[in-house]
Structure formats: structure tokens, C-alpha cells
Design an enzyme around this catalytic site. Structure first.
Site, PDB file in Angstrom:
ATOM      1  CE  LYS A 102      -2.715  -2.931  -0.260  1.00  0.00           C
ATOM      2  NZ  LYS A 102      -3.181  -3.288  -1.578  1.00  0.00           N
TER       3      LYS A 102
ATOM      4  NE  ARG B 250     -10.123  -8.663  -6.926  1.00  0.00           N
ATOM      5  CZ  ARG B 250      -9.801  -7.864  -5.916  1.00  0.00           C
ATOM      6  NH1 ARG B 250      -8.550  -7.708  -5.556  1.00  0.00           N
ATOM      7  NH2 ARG B 250     -10.737  -7.176  -5.271  1.00  0.00           N
TER       8      ARG B 250
ATOM      9  CG  HIS C 180     -13.156  -3.732   5.574  1.00  0.00           C
ATOM     10  ND1 HIS C 180     -12.942  -2.434   5.199  1.00  0.00           N
ATOM     11  CD2 HIS C 180     -12.896  -3.788   6.902  1.00  0.00           C
ATOM     12  CE1 HIS C 180     -12.545  -1.729   6.244  1.00  0.00           C
ATOM     13  NE2 HIS C 180     -12.515  -2.520   7.291  1.00  0.00           N
TER      14      HIS C 180
ATOM     15  CD  GLU D 264      -4.034   6.890   3.918  1.00  0.00           C
ATOM     16  OE1 GLU D 264      -5.285   6.935   3.976  1.00  0.00           O
ATOM     17  OE2 GLU D 264      -3.422   6.171   3.116  1.00  0.00           O
TER      18      GLU D 264
HETATM   19  C1  MV4 Z   1      -9.532   5.099   4.736  1.00  0.00           C
HETATM   20  C2  MV4 Z   1     -10.771   5.489   5.275  1.00  0.00           C
HETATM   21  C3  MV4 Z   1     -10.887   6.793   5.750  1.00  0.00           C
HETATM   22  N1  MV4 Z   1      -9.823   7.629   5.703  1.00  0.00           N
HETATM   23  N2  MV4 Z   1      -8.516   5.967   4.692  1.00  0.00           N
HETATM   24  C4  MV4 Z   1     -10.547   0.472   4.306  1.00  0.00           C
HETATM   25  C5  MV4 Z   1      -9.814  -0.621   3.617  1.00  0.00           C
HETATM   26  C6  MV4 Z   1      -8.704   0.018   2.881  1.00  0.00           C
HETATM   27  N3  MV4 Z   1      -8.700  -0.408   1.514  1.00  0.00           N
HETATM   28  C7  MV4 Z   1      -8.884   1.485   3.008  1.00  0.00           C
HETATM   29  N4  MV4 Z   1      -9.990   1.704   3.884  1.00  0.00           N
HETATM   30  C8  MV4 Z   1     -10.303   2.940   4.319  1.00  0.00           C
HETATM   31  N5  MV4 Z   1      -9.326   3.856   4.251  1.00  0.00           N
HETATM   32  C9  MV4 Z   1      -8.662   7.196   5.195  1.00  0.00           C
HETATM   33  N6  MV4 Z   1      -7.615   8.022   5.183  1.00  0.00           N
HETATM   34  C10 MV4 Z   1     -11.796   4.564   5.306  1.00  0.00           C
HETATM   35  C11 MV4 Z   1     -11.560   3.271   4.835  1.00  0.00           C
HETATM   36  C12 MV4 Z   1     -12.677   2.383   4.902  1.00  0.00           C
HETATM   37  C13 MV4 Z   1     -13.265   1.865   3.749  1.00  0.00           C
HETATM   38  C14 MV4 Z   1     -12.809   2.169   2.490  1.00  0.00           C
HETATM   39  C15 MV4 Z   1     -13.403   1.641   1.363  1.00  0.00           C
HETATM   40  C16 MV4 Z   1     -14.493   0.791   1.497  1.00  0.00           C
HETATM   41  C17 MV4 Z   1     -14.967   0.484   2.728  1.00  0.00           C
HETATM   42  C18 MV4 Z   1     -14.370   1.008   3.867  1.00  0.00           C
HETATM   43  C19 MV4 Z   1     -14.871   0.691   5.120  1.00  0.00           C
HETATM   44  C20 MV4 Z   1     -14.288   1.190   6.240  1.00  0.00           C
HETATM   45  C21 MV4 Z   1     -13.181   2.027   6.123  1.00  0.00           C
END
Ligand code: MV4
Length: 505
Positions: free
Chosen positions: A117, A293, A236, A201
Site C-alpha cells: 500500500k 484482477r 469490508h 493518514e
Molecule cells: C480510509 C478510510 C478513511 N480515511 N482511509 C478500508 C480498507 C482500505 N482499503 C482502506 N480503507 C479505508 N481507508 C482514510 N484516510 C476509510 C476506509 C474504509 C473503507 C474504504 C473503502 C471501502 C470500505 C471502507 C470501510 C471502512 C473504512
């Protein structure tokens, strides 16, 4: 075609999806299967099939060496990994290439570039792709994390550098919370990824999850084919996806699409891939990561663009050029519901058993991408997604109504499914207004399923009716007493009665 025969290294609906693409392109398809999948639809529909091991994925669908040997033994010259399993393992993409087989996916190097990441974040920054403000380097300790958090301003999010799927992620709302969050984020990432590097972040409150589908050919053409809205998720796990996003207009689509194309180019990407973004309440977007993918939710993009993404995965791997114009605008609206064998009224507990009866919805604008049939046994070895129900409508309102109608037609008897949950979402005023973010579902879930008691009373009434009918037929002689009688009629009657009772609700 550059290849004549393709090994489909997956199971369920996506394996069948790939087999269907092969059929339409005149390519011979070869399925692989574990013991419990020996008679699965994807095996039957393929031209040929090879057993790769027993039920556990670690002994079958994840056995790279066995799978490559299987490809060679049947004379397959290409491998499609689907999603999950081996699809994003750099070593497998490399092993396939080294074995002289065509890999239907991005180069191993592109998988590696997007695998970490923090590396993906660094790459994005270097190519003018907006990311959430924060660090790209892992932090040394909780004290440094606290200093950095003060600089960006609370709340912040600690994230695992090796992360994905939300593991090793902690929201920190004040400096007092930092030490505890630091320790738990580190130990969780160590356990999940064998790597405890953590970075920071700014925490974005209430964003949407919007992703951009890209296609890249081997001639340097990289295009965006539009966005998908994936905010309706729980822990998620996406539950419902749609295209386009209610929050994206043509101008934003173009900007996000250009950012996704820059990210893909930076990674040396080829084939179909997806850039995930957070879209905040002000319409600002931030690159999160790239999925290297084909994704579960690819059909909503297919329905609004008319582009057969899986067919293009094969054409790209065969060296064809992308013929599409740069600014593809969606036509109409598509929604996908993931039909899983989980019981919404019981905390989405996985449900197992035999599918005794299946009625698949049809009619205008309805698509069913399934990997099950009546007689299929659902166990605990694999993902609980049974099928995807996808609809197309001229606009969002028609798509929602059509999905509601299609869900009412769907009958799955034998295992609990997410059907009722999806029906309630289609009836929800927030969802119907498109007013959703990534926290919406978990906030809304208790009230959404509040009516679940009605199902239970209906079930009890159905069993009671069955008992009375049974008593009348047997002249009051009920073997094994009341408890035995309930058990005797439950299996036979419960199914039929529930099927009928639920039919016109
Ligand atoms: C975040 C966020 C809020 N702020 N980053 C969750 C999994 C990972 N792929 C990134 N994720 C998140 N990153 C910042 N700076 C909230 C999430 C997040 C989320 C993102 C996409 C889809 C579902 C989610 C569920 C909870 C938190």
C-alpha cells in the site's frame, strides 16, 4: 487467437463467467475442481476438467504448482485466475509466465508495484494521482505517530503498510488514544501480513468508495471505462454495487478516470484493473489502492458500457488493441446484489446445506451470474457468495425497482440467503435517494432488519399449519410425540410453506 485452450483457475460464478467468455470466443475451456466441486456447474459447462485436490483451498485452488502441471497435462496454453485465490499473487503470475503459458492478467511486476500500500501510494504521488494527506514512510514508534498526527490534525488513521481489507487499521481521535491504537495496529498487521510497518493518514469521515475500471493493452493504450459505487459494504465486504455512482458527474468521471489511467501507467499495467478511491463529501477524491484482477462487481460496468470486460481480458492477453474512445459515458444504470449464503437476521452467520430448490429471476434487464444450482451443497470451505443478481435500467429509479422485482422472483430453498436484506435495502429511502457512504450500512443495519421477526412468526405459522395438516391426515397419530412430529414435517413442509409464503411478499 494467440491461445486455443484456457485453464480456468477458480470456482463458482467467476469460473463459469470465464468459461462463457471462452465459448463466445471459440476457445477451449478447462475447469479445475476440488473434490466437493466435482459436479459443480463450472465443471460441467467447461469443455474439460481436472481434479486438483481436496476441499481446503490450500490443498486445491491455491496449489500453484499442481495447477501449472494441470495446465500442461491438458495442453492448455493460458491461465485465467478469476478473483481471490491466486489472482494477485506475484509469484504465481511469474510461474505461469516462466512455464511458457499466457497469463490473463497484469505482469507480475505490476502486481508487485501495487501490492504494497505504501509503495502504491508513493507511485501515485510521483504521478500526480491525489492520495489522502499523510506519510508514505512507515513510522518508527507511537511518539513519532503522535507528532505526525498533530501535524495533520486529528482524527487520523493508522494503516498497515502491507495492508488491505481494513486489517491493521485504527482510527485515532486524540493523542491520548495513540499509544493503544499504535500497539494494536502493529500487532494486527504482524499477525495478518507478517509485517508490522504502520503509516498514517488523515481520517476521511463518511466518504464513498468509488472505483474506476481501467483497461490497458500491450500497445500502450490505457483507458478508463468509468466508475462503480461500492459504498454499501459491511466489514469490508461489499454487498451492493452500482454504475454509475450517484455522486459522480461527467466532469468528475473524467478527472477520476485520468487519475486512474496515470496510476495504471505508472505501474506498467496491462489487462483489466481497478483503482479504488475515497470520494469525500466535498467531491474531493483520493487514490487508495489498485486491484490487479477482474473484480466481483465487473458486470455493472459491462451493463452500462456494453464492453465485455472478461472477453477483453482474453483479447488483450492475445495482443489485440483496445478500440474504444477515451471518454466513455455510461448508458442507463446498473445495480448488483451479492446473493450470499449468510443469514442477515442472524448477524450474517454463514448458512450451509443443500440447495433443494432454486428459482432464478429473469425478464427485462435481469442478469444472473451464478455458480450454483438445485442440488448444490454449500459448505464452509469457500466464500459464501452463491451468485450475483445484476439489473439494468434506463435510470437509477428503474434499476432499483427492477432489482426489487427480481429479488421477489428469486427463490432459494435449503440455505439462508441475503435476499431479504437486499429487498429491505431496495425499499430504503436513503438508498433510493443515493444518499449512502461507507458507514451507511452498518449504521442502518439494526433498523433495516428490525422487521425480521415477521419472518420468524411466518415460519412458526407455516410449521403449525403443516402439523395440523399432518395430524388430520394421520388421524391424530403422530409418531415420536410433538417434538418428533415437528422434526418430521419441518424438513418437508417448512421448505414448501416458506417458499409459498414468501412468494408474494
Ligand atoms: C480510509 C478510510 C478513511 N480515511 N482511509 C478500508 C480498507 C482500505 N482499503 C482502506 N480503507 C479505508 N481507508 C482514510 N484516510 C476509510 C476506509 C474504509 C473503507 C474504504 C473503502 C471501502 C470500505 C471502507 C470501510 C471502512 C473504512
Amino acid at each position: 487467437m494467440k491461445f486455443k485452450s484456457l485453464l480456468v483457475v477458480n470456482r463458482g460464478e467467476i469460473a463459469l463467467r470465464v468459461v462463457r467468455a471462452c465459448q463466445e470466443l471459440g476457445i477451449r475451456s478447462v475447469a479445475v475442481y476440488s473434490d466437493p466441486d466435482a459436479h459443480a456447474p463450472h465443471v460441467r459447462e467447461a469443455d474439460e476438467a481436472v481434479r486438483i485436490g481436496p476441499a481446503p483451498s490450500s490443498e486445491s485452488y491455491l496449489k500453484g504448482d499442481v495447477i501449472i502441471a494441470a495446465a500442461q497435462s491438458v495442453g492448455a496454453d493460458a491461465i485465467h485466475p478469476g478473483y481471490g485465490f491466486l489472482s494477485e499473487r506475484e509469484w504465481f503470475a511469474r510461474a505461469v509466465r516462466d512455464a511458457g503459458l499466457v497469463w490473463i492478467g497484469p505482469p507480475a511486476e505490476a502486481i508487485a508495484a501495487m501490492g504494497s500500500k505504501t509503495a502504491a501510494r508513493t507511485l501515485a504521488v510521483a504521478h500526480d494521482v491525489p492520495v489522502v494527506p499523510g506519510t508514505t514512510e512507515p513510522l518508527a514508534d507511537a511518539a513519532e505517530a503522535a507528532r505526525v498526527a498533530e501535524k495533520f490534525g486529528f482524527p487520523v488513521l493508522l494503516k498497515a503498510a502491507a495492508g488491505g481489507g481494513g486489517k491493521g487499521m485504527r482510527v485515532v481521535r486524540s493523542s491520548a488514544e495513540m499509544a493503544g491504537a499504535w500497539e494494536s495496529a502493529r500487532s494486527e498487521s504482524r499477525k495478518a501480513f507478517g509485517d508490522d510497518a504502520v503509516y498514517i493518514e488523515k481520517f476521511i469521515e463518511g466518504p464513498r468508495h468509488v472505483e474506476i475500471q481501467v483497461l490497458a493493452d500491450t500497445h500502450g493504450n490505457v483507458i478508463s471505462v468509468g466508475e462503480r459505487e461500492c459504498s454499501v459494504q459491511r466489514r469490508h465486504q461489499k454487498m451492493i454495487e452500482e454504475a454509475p455512482s450517484p455522486a459522480v458527474d461527467a466532469a468528475l468521471r473524467r478527472r477520476m478516470g485520468e487519475a486512474a489511467v496515470r496510476a495504471a501507467r505508472a505501474a506498467g499495467y496491462v489487462n483489466a484493473g481497478t483503482c479504488e478511491f475515497l470520494l469525500d463529501k466535498n467531491g474531493e477524491f483520493f487514490f487508495l489502492e489498485m486491484n490487479t484482477r477482474i473484480q466481483v462487481e465487473h458486470p455493472v460496468t459491462e451493463l452500462v458500457t456494453g464492453i465485455d470486460l472478461v472477453q477483453w481480458q482474453l483479447r488483450i492477453a492475445a495482443g489485440e488493441r483496445l478500440p474504444f474512445p477515451p471518454d466513455i459515458e455510461p448508458r442507463g444504470w446498473a445495480i448488483e446484489c451479492r446473493i450470499t449464503s449468510e443469514d442477515p437476521s442472524n448477524g450474517f452467520l454463514p448458512s450451509t446445506g443443500r440447495i433443494d430448490y432454486l428459482h432464478v429471476p429473469s425478464g427485462p434487464g435481469v442478469r444472473w451470474d451464478g455458480g450454483i444450482e438445485a442440488g448444490s451443497t454449500i459448505g464452509l470451505h469457500y466464500d459464501p457468495m452463491l451468485a450475483k443478481l445484476i439489473v439494468w435500467g434506463a435510470n437509477r429509479e428503474q434499476a432499483v425497482e427492477r432489482m426489487h422485482r427480481a429479488l421477489r422472483e428469486l427463490i432459494v430453498v435449503g440455505v439462508e440467503t441475503s435476499r431479504e436484506f437486499h429487498l429491505r435495502v431496495m425499499e430504503d429511502p436513503d438508498f433510493r435517494a443515493g444518499a449512502i457512504d461507507i458507514q451507511w450500512l452498518e449504521r442502518r443495519l439494526p433498523s433495516l432488519l428490525g422487521g425480521a421477526a415477521a419472518d420468524e412468526s411466518l415460519r412458526v405459522a407455516a410449521i403449525a399449519a403443516a402439523l395440523i395438516a399432518h395430524r388430520d391426515r394421520t388421524g391424530g397419530r403422530v409418531a415420536g410425540g410433538a417434538a418428533g412430529a415437528v422434526a418430521a414435517v419441518e424438513s418437508a413442509w417448512n421448505r414448501g410453506a416458506r417458499t409459498d409464503a414468501f412468494r408474494d411478499r
